[in-house]
Design a protein around this motif. Structure first.
Motif, PDB file in Angstrom:
ATOM      1  N   THR A 177       0.710  -1.116  -0.007  1.00 29.60           N
ATOM      2  CA  THR A 177       0.008   0.034   0.133  1.00 29.60           C
ATOM      3  C   THR A 177       0.859   1.210   0.041  1.00 29.60           C
ATOM      4  N   GLY A 178       0.731   1.916  -0.998  1.00 28.81           N
ATOM      5  CA  GLY A 178       1.488   3.380  -1.185  1.00 28.81           C
ATOM      6  C   GLY A 178       1.029   4.329  -0.212  1.00 28.81           C
ATOM      7  N   GLU A 179       1.727   5.248   0.373  1.00 27.97           N
ATOM      8  CA  GLU A 179       1.310   6.262   1.143  1.00 27.97           C
ATOM      9  C   GLU A 179       1.381   7.513   0.393  1.00 27.97           C
ATOM     10  N   SER A 180       0.963   8.794   0.678  1.00 25.99           N
ATOM     11  CA  SER A 180       0.747   9.853  -0.034  1.00 25.99           C
ATOM     12  C   SER A 180       1.097  11.172   0.843  1.00 25.99           C
ATOM     13  N   VAL A 181       1.902  12.020   0.309  1.00 24.85           N
ATOM     14  CA  VAL A 181       2.293  13.221   0.759  1.00 24.85           C
ATOM     15  C   VAL A 181       2.228  14.476  -0.081  1.00 24.85           C
ATOM     16  N   GLY A 182       1.434  15.513   0.442  1.00 25.13           N
ATOM     17  CA  GLY A 182       1.572  16.682  -0.701  1.00 25.13           C
ATOM     18  C   GLY A 182       2.787  17.336  -0.728  1.00 25.13           C
ATOM     19  N   ILE A 183       3.355  17.694   0.364  1.00 29.35           N
ATOM     20  CA  ILE A 183       4.606  18.615   0.497  1.00 29.35           C
ATOM     21  C   ILE A 183       5.397  18.137   1.540  1.00 29.35           C
ATOM     22  N   SER A 184       6.495  17.477   1.483  1.00 31.33           N
ATOM     23  CA  SER A 184       7.238  17.106   2.361  1.00 31.33           C
ATOM     24  C   SER A 184       8.483  18.052   2.625  1.00 31.33           C
ATOM     25  N   ILE A 185       8.834  18.380   3.824  1.00 28.74           N
ATOM     26  CA  ILE A 185      10.118  19.118   4.150  1.00 28.74           C
ATOM     27  C   ILE A 185      10.760  18.458   5.132  1.00 28.74           C
ATOM     28  N   THR A 186      12.065  18.010   5.125  1.00 27.22           N
ATOM     29  CA  THR A 186      12.904  17.158   6.216  1.00 27.22           C
ATOM     30  C   THR A 186      14.304  17.562   6.072  1.00 27.22           C
ATOM     31  N   ASP A 187      15.075  17.086   6.970  1.00 29.04           N
ATOM     32  CA  ASP A 187      16.502  16.738   7.010  1.00 29.04           C
ATOM     33  C   ASP A 187      17.183  18.081   6.524  1.00 29.04           C
ATOM     34  N   LEU A 188      17.503  18.752   7.999  1.00 27.80           N
ATOM     35  CA  LEU A 188      18.389  19.810   7.887  1.00 27.80           C
ATOM     36  C   LEU A 188      17.611  21.171   7.114  1.00 27.80           C
ATOM     37  N   ASN A 189      16.636  20.984   7.037  1.00 31.08           N
ATOM     38  CA  ASN A 189      15.907  22.306   6.376  1.00 31.08           C
ATOM     39  C   ASN A 189      15.499  23.131   7.490  1.00 31.08           C
ATOM     40  N   VAL A 190      16.547  23.878   8.059  1.00 32.51           N
ATOM     41  CA  VAL A 190      16.293  24.896   9.063  1.00 32.51           C
ATOM     42  C   VAL A 190      15.782  26.352   8.324  1.00 32.51           C
ATOM     43  N   ASN A 191      15.254  27.061   9.097  1.00 36.83           N
ATOM     44  CA  ASN A 191      14.659  28.555   8.753  1.00 36.83           C
ATOM     45  C   ASN A 191      13.888  28.154   7.266  1.00 36.83           C
ATOM     46  N   SER A 192      13.019  27.386   7.232  1.00 38.42           N
ATOM     47  CA  SER A 192      12.340  27.214   5.867  1.00 38.42           C
ATOM     48  C   SER A 192      10.810  27.645   6.215  1.00 38.42           C
ATOM     49  N   ILE A 193      10.176  27.572   5.035  1.00 38.07           N
ATOM     50  CA  ILE A 193       8.759  28.167   5.240  1.00 38.07           C
ATOM     51  C   ILE A 193       8.161  27.409   3.849  1.00 38.07           C
ATOM     52  N   VAL A 194       7.071  27.059   4.379  1.00 38.41           N
ATOM     53  CA  VAL A 194       5.801  26.502   3.276  1.00 38.41           C
ATOM     54  C   VAL A 194       4.586  27.533   3.544  1.00 38.41           C
ATOM     55  N   ALA A 195       4.190  28.474   2.702  1.00 41.89           N
ATOM     56  CA  ALA A 195       3.250  29.337   2.886  1.00 41.89           C
ATOM     57  C   ALA A 195       2.311  29.372   1.551  1.00 41.89           C
ATOM     58  N   ASP A 196       1.230  29.708   1.956  1.00 46.78           N
ATOM     59  CA  ASP A 196       0.158  30.052   0.695  1.00 46.78           C
ATOM     60  C   ASP A 196      -0.075  29.173  -0.432  1.00 46.78           C
ATOM     61  N   ASN A 197       0.254  27.758  -0.191  1.00 47.15           N
ATOM     62  CA  ASN A 197      -0.217  26.733  -1.035  1.00 47.15           C
ATOM     63  C   ASN A 197      -1.436  26.237  -0.763  1.00 47.15           C
ATOM     64  N   VAL A 198      -2.037  25.536  -2.105  1.00 53.89           N
ATOM     65  CA  VAL A 198      -3.054  24.829  -2.008  1.00 53.89           C
ATOM     66  C   VAL A 198      -2.732  23.513  -1.911  1.00 53.89           C
ATOM     67  N   ILE A 199      -3.231  22.487  -1.256  1.00 50.10           N
ATOM     68  CA  ILE A 199      -2.721  21.080  -1.307  1.00 50.10           C
ATOM     69  C   ILE A 199      -3.960  20.470  -0.978  1.00 50.10           C
ATOM     70  N   GLN A 200      -4.486  19.581  -1.794  1.00 45.87           N
ATOM     71  CA  GLN A 200      -5.696  19.413  -2.012  1.00 45.87           C
ATOM     72  C   GLN A 200      -5.981  17.899  -2.659  1.00 45.87           C
ATOM     73  N   ASN A 201      -6.950  17.102  -2.512  1.00 48.52           N
ATOM     74  CA  ASN A 201      -7.493  16.050  -3.001  1.00 48.52           C
ATOM     75  C   ASN A 201      -8.821  15.854  -3.357  1.00 48.52           C
ATOM     76  N   ASP A 202      -9.246  15.186  -4.315  1.00 51.94           N
ATOM     77  CA  ASP A 202     -10.633  15.369  -4.660  1.00 51.94           C
ATOM     78  C   ASP A 202     -11.358  14.066  -3.760  1.00 51.94           C
ATOM     79  N   THR A 203     -10.902  13.161  -3.356  1.00 51.61           N
ATOM     80  CA  THR A 203     -11.036  12.144  -2.504  1.00 51.61           C
ATOM     81  C   THR A 203      -9.890  11.870  -1.562  1.00 51.61           C
ATOM     82  N   LYS A 204     -10.337  11.405  -0.287  1.00 51.98           N
ATOM     83  CA  LYS A 204      -9.249  10.906   0.685  1.00 51.98           C
ATOM     84  C   LYS A 204      -8.398   9.964   0.238  1.00 51.98           C
ATOM     85  N   PRO A 205      -6.978  10.203  -0.128  1.00 55.47           N
ATOM     86  CA  PRO A 205      -6.323   9.048  -0.599  1.00 55.47           C
ATOM     87  C   PRO A 205      -6.358   7.681   0.297  1.00 55.47           C
ATOM     88  N   GLY A 206      -6.422   7.653   1.636  1.00 51.09           N
ATOM     89  CA  GLY A 206      -6.563   6.506   2.339  1.00 51.09           C
ATOM     90  C   GLY A 206      -7.714   5.542   2.288  1.00 51.09           C
TER      91      GLY A 206
END
Length: 219
Positions: free
Chosen positions: A123-152
């Motif tokens: 079973t595959g998982e799903s992530v809209g936006i992933s920010i990881t691993d040493l990403n200090v002082n980062s910003i995720v802003a003013d995005n639209v992250i959406q699905n028509d139906t719940k992937p799960g």
């Protein structure tokens, strides 16, 4: 630009490795049918703006590097490759390179319909936006992250996360519309974020900081 597709594919549309100051600007065309539409490794000062990515199988945009900016991209229909067991499919995945580096910026993007694939018992998982691993002082802003139906839900796949923040990162998450995920925002350690700064719609759990650590599949 159109790739061959197929859930076993590992192909890449645009790739860079070890380059500085890479700039990629959309010209009105699209990148379709690749496992990775865009894959950048070990880059500095990358700018990606205005790309249209559709029908990627593993990652819409994967970027490893410091001081990177992704803006105004339209990323949709990320299906989930199965060349690695229980592979996470992601619209945008960013990780830093050096301690104290990172500084990722993900601004004004549309990420839509990221659905893991259920194939061969995995079973595959799903992530809209992933920010990881040493990403200090980062910003995720003013995005639209959406699905028509719940992937799960069948026939999609497993757990779904709108925005995932993890690793040794500090991330401001604000002003995003996050719609129809199992978790709207999930972080393994507290980023700089306030629930009231984002709009959550039809998420099973809107917001969880210091929640379960859900590792991503390595490529």
């Amino acid at each position: 630009m159109v790739g061959a597709g197929g859930v076993g594919s590992t192909n890449t549309g645009i790739r860079a490795n070890g380059n500085a100051a890479v700039t990629l600007i959309g010209d009105g065309g699209s990148i379709r049918g690749f496992a990775y539409a865009v894959s950048f490794y070990n880059t500095y000062l990358t700018r990606i703006d205005g790309l249209f990515v559709q029908d990627a199988l593993f990652r819409g945009i994967k970027l490893e590097g410091d001081d990177a900016i992704i803006t105004n991209c339209d990323i949709r229909e990320i299906h989930g490759a199965m060349f690695t067991p229980s592979a996470y499919c992601m619209g945008i995945e960013m990780s830093g390179m050096t301690a104290g580096g990172g500084k990722a910026k993900v601004l004004h993007n549309l990420v839509q319909n990221v659905h893991g694939t259920n194939s061969g018992g995995n079973t595959g998982e799903s992530v809209g936006i992933s920010i990881t691993d040493l990403n200090v002082n980062s910003i995720v802003a003013d995005n639209v992250i959406q699905n028509d139906t719940k992937p799960g839900l069948p026939p999609g796949g497993g757990t779904s996360i709108g925005i995932w923040c993890g690793g040794a990162s500090s991330i401001a998450v604000k002003g995003n519309l996050i719609r129809t995920w199992d978790w709207g925002l999930l972080a393994s350690s507290p980023p700089s974020v306030g629930k009231g700064q984002n709009l959550f719609v039809n998420c099973t759990t809107d917001f969880q900081i210091g929640g379960p650590v859900i590792p991503t599949s390595e490529d």
